[in-house]
Design a protein around this motif. Sequence first.
Motif, PDB file in Angstrom:
ATOM      1  N   ASP A  94       0.818  -1.211   0.000  1.00  0.00           N
ATOM      2  CA  ASP A  94       0.000   0.000   0.000  1.00  0.00           C
ATOM      3  C   ASP A  94       0.857   1.269   0.000  1.00  0.00           C
ATOM      4  OD1 ASP A  94       0.782  -0.810   2.611  1.00  0.00           O
ATOM      5  OD2 ASP A  94      -0.805   0.387   3.542  1.00  0.00           O
ATOM      6  N   PHE A  95       2.180   1.140  -0.104  1.00  0.00           N
ATOM      7  CA  PHE A  95       3.075   2.303  -0.166  1.00  0.00           C
ATOM      8  C   PHE A  95       3.642   2.461  -1.569  1.00  0.00           C
ATOM      9  CE2 PHE A  95       2.644   2.076   4.278  1.00  0.00           C
ATOM     10  CZ  PHE A  95       3.178   3.209   4.848  1.00  0.00           C
ATOM     11  N   THR A  96       3.975   3.706  -1.928  1.00  0.00           N
ATOM     12  CA  THR A  96       4.654   3.975  -3.197  1.00  0.00           C
ATOM     13  C   THR A  96       6.018   4.570  -2.880  1.00  0.00           C
ATOM     14  OG1 THR A  96       2.537   4.521  -4.192  1.00  0.00           O
ATOM     15  CG2 THR A  96       4.495   5.260  -5.392  1.00  0.00           C
ATOM     16  N   TYR A  97       7.055   4.033  -3.505  1.00  0.00           N
ATOM     17  CA  TYR A  97       8.398   4.604  -3.355  1.00  0.00           C
ATOM     18  C   TYR A  97       8.710   5.346  -4.652  1.00  0.00           C
ATOM     19  CZ  TYR A  97      13.423   4.875  -2.395  1.00  0.00           C
ATOM     20  OH  TYR A  97      14.704   5.320  -2.157  1.00  0.00           O
ATOM     21  N   VAL A  98       8.976   6.641  -4.558  1.00  0.00           N
ATOM     22  CA  VAL A  98       9.311   7.422  -5.750  1.00  0.00           C
ATOM     23  C   VAL A  98      10.815   7.649  -5.744  1.00  0.00           C
ATOM     24  CG1 VAL A  98       8.882   9.546  -7.039  1.00  0.00           C
ATOM     25  CG2 VAL A  98       7.043   8.522  -5.677  1.00  0.00           C
ATOM     26  N   LEU A  99      11.473   7.080  -6.733  1.00  0.00           N
ATOM     27  CA  LEU A  99      12.937   7.144  -6.803  1.00  0.00           C
ATOM     28  C   LEU A  99      13.391   8.424  -7.493  1.00  0.00           C
ATOM     29  CD1 LEU A  99      15.775   5.832  -6.599  1.00  0.00           C
ATOM     30  CD2 LEU A  99      15.273   4.668  -8.770  1.00  0.00           C
ATOM     31  N   GLY A 100      14.243   9.170  -6.798  1.00  0.00           N
ATOM     32  CA  GLY A 100      14.929  10.305  -7.411  1.00  0.00           C
ATOM     33  C   GLY A 100      16.397   9.934  -7.532  1.00  0.00           C
ATOM     34  N   LEU A 119      13.934  14.724 -14.494  1.00  0.00           N
ATOM     35  CA  LEU A 119      13.261  14.379 -15.758  1.00  0.00           C
ATOM     36  C   LEU A 119      13.105  12.854 -15.848  1.00  0.00           C
ATOM     37  CD1 LEU A 119      15.015  16.722 -18.396  1.00  0.00           C
ATOM     38  CD2 LEU A 119      12.795  17.060 -17.264  1.00  0.00           C
ATOM     39  N   TRP A 120      14.113  12.144 -15.367  1.00  0.00           N
ATOM     40  CA  TRP A 120      14.048  10.671 -15.418  1.00  0.00           C
ATOM     41  C   TRP A 120      12.870  10.159 -14.594  1.00  0.00           C
ATOM     42  CZ3 TRP A 120      13.970   6.900 -11.750  1.00  0.00           C
ATOM     43  CH2 TRP A 120      14.023   5.577 -12.240  1.00  0.00           C
ATOM     44  N   THR A 121      12.679  10.704 -13.391  1.00  0.00           N
ATOM     45  CA  THR A 121      11.564  10.248 -12.537  1.00  0.00           C
ATOM     46  C   THR A 121      10.227  10.500 -13.230  1.00  0.00           C
ATOM     47  OG1 THR A 121      12.902  10.740 -10.579  1.00  0.00           O
ATOM     48  CG2 THR A 121      10.546  10.428 -10.229  1.00  0.00           C
ATOM     49  N   ALA A 122      10.127  11.681 -13.879  1.00  0.00           N
ATOM     50  CA  ALA A 122       8.864  11.988 -14.582  1.00  0.00           C
ATOM     51  C   ALA A 122       8.585  10.943 -15.656  1.00  0.00           C
ATOM     52  CB  ALA A 122       8.937  13.388 -15.189  1.00  0.00           C
ATOM     53  N   VAL A 123       9.638  10.528 -16.378  1.00  0.00           N
ATOM     54  CA  VAL A 123       9.461   9.527 -17.437  1.00  0.00           C
ATOM     55  C   VAL A 123       9.152   8.165 -16.820  1.00  0.00           C
ATOM     56  CG1 VAL A 123      10.633   8.269 -19.299  1.00  0.00           C
ATOM     57  CG2 VAL A 123      10.971  10.753 -19.049  1.00  0.00           C
ATOM     58  N   TYR A 145      16.774  11.069 -21.555  1.00  0.00           N
ATOM     59  CA  TYR A 145      16.050  10.484 -20.420  1.00  0.00           C
ATOM     60  C   TYR A 145      14.773   9.782 -20.875  1.00  0.00           C
ATOM     61  CZ  TYR A 145      18.891  12.736 -16.759  1.00  0.00           C
ATOM     62  OH  TYR A 145      19.903  13.113 -15.903  1.00  0.00           O
ATOM     63  N   GLY A 146      14.500   9.805 -22.169  1.00  0.00           N
ATOM     64  CA  GLY A 146      13.320   9.113 -22.708  1.00  0.00           C
ATOM     65  C   GLY A 146      12.084   9.993 -22.789  1.00  0.00           C
ATOM     66  N   MET A 147      12.263  11.312 -22.757  1.00  0.00           N
ATOM     67  CA  MET A 147      11.115  12.217 -22.761  1.00  0.00           C
ATOM     68  C   MET A 147      10.945  12.844 -24.149  1.00  0.00           C
ATOM     69  SD  MET A 147      10.447  15.524 -20.291  1.00  0.00           S
ATOM     70  CE  MET A 147      10.783  14.577 -18.821  1.00  0.00           C
ATOM     71  N   PRO A 148       9.727  12.808 -24.709  1.00  0.00           N
ATOM     72  CA  PRO A 148       9.524  13.515 -25.979  1.00  0.00           C
ATOM     73  C   PRO A 148       9.816  15.004 -25.784  1.00  0.00           C
ATOM     74  CG  PRO A 148       7.587  12.194 -25.392  1.00  0.00           C
ATOM     75  CD  PRO A 148       8.501  12.182 -24.205  1.00  0.00           C
ATOM     76  N   ALA A 149      10.597  15.576 -26.693  1.00  0.00           N
ATOM     77  CA  ALA A 149      10.980  16.980 -26.528  1.00  0.00           C
ATOM     78  C   ALA A 149      11.084  17.636 -27.894  1.00  0.00           C
ATOM     79  CB  ALA A 149      12.326  17.066 -25.804  1.00  0.00           C
ATOM     80  N   ARG A 150      10.739  18.908 -27.952  1.00  0.00           N
ATOM     81  CA  ARG A 150      10.839  19.643 -29.228  1.00  0.00           C
ATOM     82  C   ARG A 150      11.328  21.056 -28.976  1.00  0.00           C
ATOM     83  NH1 ARG A 150       4.668  20.044 -31.015  1.00  0.00           N
ATOM     84  NH2 ARG A 150       3.855  19.159 -29.093  1.00  0.00           N
ATOM     85  N   PRO A 180       5.349  12.820 -19.418  1.00  0.00           N
ATOM     86  CA  PRO A 180       5.855  14.191 -19.483  1.00  0.00           C
ATOM     87  C   PRO A 180       6.291  14.578 -20.900  1.00  0.00           C
ATOM     88  CG  PRO A 180       7.547  12.720 -18.646  1.00  0.00           C
ATOM     89  CD  PRO A 180       6.321  11.887 -18.818  1.00  0.00           C
ATOM     90  N   ARG A 181       6.292  15.869 -21.173  1.00  0.00           N
ATOM     91  CA  ARG A 181       6.758  16.413 -22.453  1.00  0.00           C
ATOM     92  C   ARG A 181       7.616  17.635 -22.151  1.00  0.00           C
ATOM     93  NH1 ARG A 181       2.948  14.828 -26.661  1.00  0.00           N
ATOM     94  NH2 ARG A 181       2.217  12.800 -25.934  1.00  0.00           N
ATOM     95  N   LEU A 182       8.503  17.945 -23.071  1.00  0.00           N
ATOM     96  CA  LEU A 182       9.349  19.130 -22.880  1.00  0.00           C
ATOM     97  C   LEU A 182       9.374  19.972 -24.149  1.00  0.00           C
ATOM     98  CD1 LEU A 182      12.583  19.477 -20.892  1.00  0.00           C
ATOM     99  CD2 LEU A 182      12.652  20.206 -23.292  1.00  0.00           C
ATOM    100  N   ILE A 183       9.243  21.274 -23.940  1.00  0.00           N
ATOM    101  CA  ILE A 183       9.328  22.234 -25.047  1.00  0.00           C
ATOM    102  C   ILE A 183      10.482  23.179 -24.725  1.00  0.00           C
ATOM    103  CG2 ILE A 183       8.153  24.077 -26.309  1.00  0.00           C
ATOM    104  CD1 ILE A 183       5.487  22.874 -25.115  1.00  0.00           C
ATOM    105  N   GLN A 184      11.405  23.312 -25.659  1.00  0.00           N
ATOM    106  CA  GLN A 184      12.508  24.264 -25.462  1.00  0.00           C
ATOM    107  C   GLN A 184      12.273  25.454 -26.384  1.00  0.00           C
ATOM    108  OE1 GLN A 184      16.978  23.573 -24.665  1.00  0.00           O
ATOM    109  NE2 GLN A 184      16.734  23.227 -26.849  1.00  0.00           N
TER     110      GLN A 184
END
Length: 533
Positions: free
Chosen positions: A38-44, A440-444, A492-497, A519-523
């Motif tokens: 019942d717990f979630t571990y979020v890795l940073g 960014l990796w955690t978001a992906v 990091y595996g995130m779509p980016a443009r 997640p998505r990234l716009i530069q």
Amino acid sequence: MTTVRQATFDLFRAHGMTTIFGNPGSTELPMLAEFPEDFTYVLGLQELVVMGMADGYAQATGRPTHVNLHTAPGVGNAVGGIFNAQANKSPLLITAGQQVRPQITMEANLTNRDAAVGPQPYVKWSHEPPRAQDVPAALARAIHHATLPPRGPAFVSIPMDDWTQEVDADRTANALARRVTGRTAPDPRALTALAARLSSARNPVLVIGPDVDASGGWDAAVALAEKQRLPVWATPATGGSRIGFPESHPQFLGALPPAIGPIGETLKGHDLILVVGSTVFPYYPYVPGPLLAEGSELVAITSDLGEAARAPMGEAIVGDVALALERLGELVSESDRPVPEPRPAPAAPADADPMSGSQAMAALAQAWPQDAIAVLEAPSSTLAFRNRLRISRPGSYFFCASGGLGYGIAAGVGVQLASPDRPVVCVLGEGSAQYGITALWTAVAYRIPVTFLILRNEEYMILKWFATLEQVTGAPGLDLPGLDVAAIARAYGMPAREVSDPQELVAALHEDISAQDGPRLIQARIASGMWLD
Ligand SMILES: Cc1ncc(C[n+]2csc(CCOP(=O)(O)OP(=O)(O)O)c2C)c(N)n1
């Protein structure tokens, strides 16, 4: 028999702390063993980022949040984030692993020497329990410290051989059952006197700080401002971690400038300045001048004893900010002062190539969904953001009050995790983004659908602006050529443009903000400059 580990997870359950942010090491593995379903571990991937994610999550949920760090080096990496969390008043329980007790005195490898000293002075309480059996009670105490006003981080170091020890049943049951509430109403007599002063003041003004949002005082602040026809300022943007008043309200005049002289000058002519839920004031840089103009009096309402004590001028009333606003709203009379003149909407920004920060913020305003949440870490575009977005809903804006970078990407991830039903847009300078880039990796990895907007100007623009102010010439290290954040995101595996004009930016924002699959990234390439409106 109940072990320290079982009792600890029961304690976390009792406080709704079932999401844990961490970066593990060998000294933390005994805590993570048999990790409950019942717990979630979020890795940073680095501790500053772990802190930022937990900070955003804690603020957006309003609940204490557990951060687990790796003994001395992990705590060391996290210190910038601990500094940020205390400035943001984020209720964090920070734990770190420690050598086994039999090897602490000999300082075996990975011993966190003087563990409780490491995170000082930025935590409200810091402790290494003298016995394994005391761990659950120490964690409970740290949770209470973190959540009592002013909220902030508390730290417990836990030797790795403690987790399998048997608890003291009576002590632990009592520690788990305890609840502590710290919401206290201000002295009623002080509020009655203040209400009378406010009602009879000639030209009073209201300054709103981040704790108005954190305490749930948004509606009460609007009701008081409207009943008393008060012009309203926000505390300086550089120290305002949250927005506590609708910035599109006709009585809202903007964020105060951040320095002594300019604040005194801006508030000149007001006989009573009421500051609610803010430090008086988060001054930076140093621009001398009178703290208050002649004829001005200042009263601050804060739940933070430290803020009340250290303000350099005026009076202070200590108590919960939302309760104070509600009561004041009842006590004041309906005013017939003239309603303050609304400030004009910002003019359309001039065309530039590449686009200016103001154009980028105008594009963001155009694409902004009503229910979106902003996390902002874009120094030279901060004021353009505040001017053009005019955030007008509670819980919709998070900014690092300390000035420490490395918060933005991570906090964006934490806020989005806490708010799955609202889109989160994280606006960053390409320099600021680097401090927390591994988030960014955690978001992906966890498919957290934040939209990251990177403003790329190839420099530390704000530092060039400070150099002019400080009359510094010839400083090195202020340019960032060739820093391609979209390419980093893809790695990091995130779509980016990348986009280069405002129309393209609006279209990209519409598309990426509505995407829910990750997640998505716009530069966006932007011109060099300080974007003030
Ligand atoms: C941890 C930390 N290190 C260094 C700084 C100093 N600093 C403040 S703003 C800034 C540059 C930010 O650059 P960027 O994000 O590209 O924004 P711009 O100023 O160009 O808008 C730096 C290095 C800081 N605030 N925090």
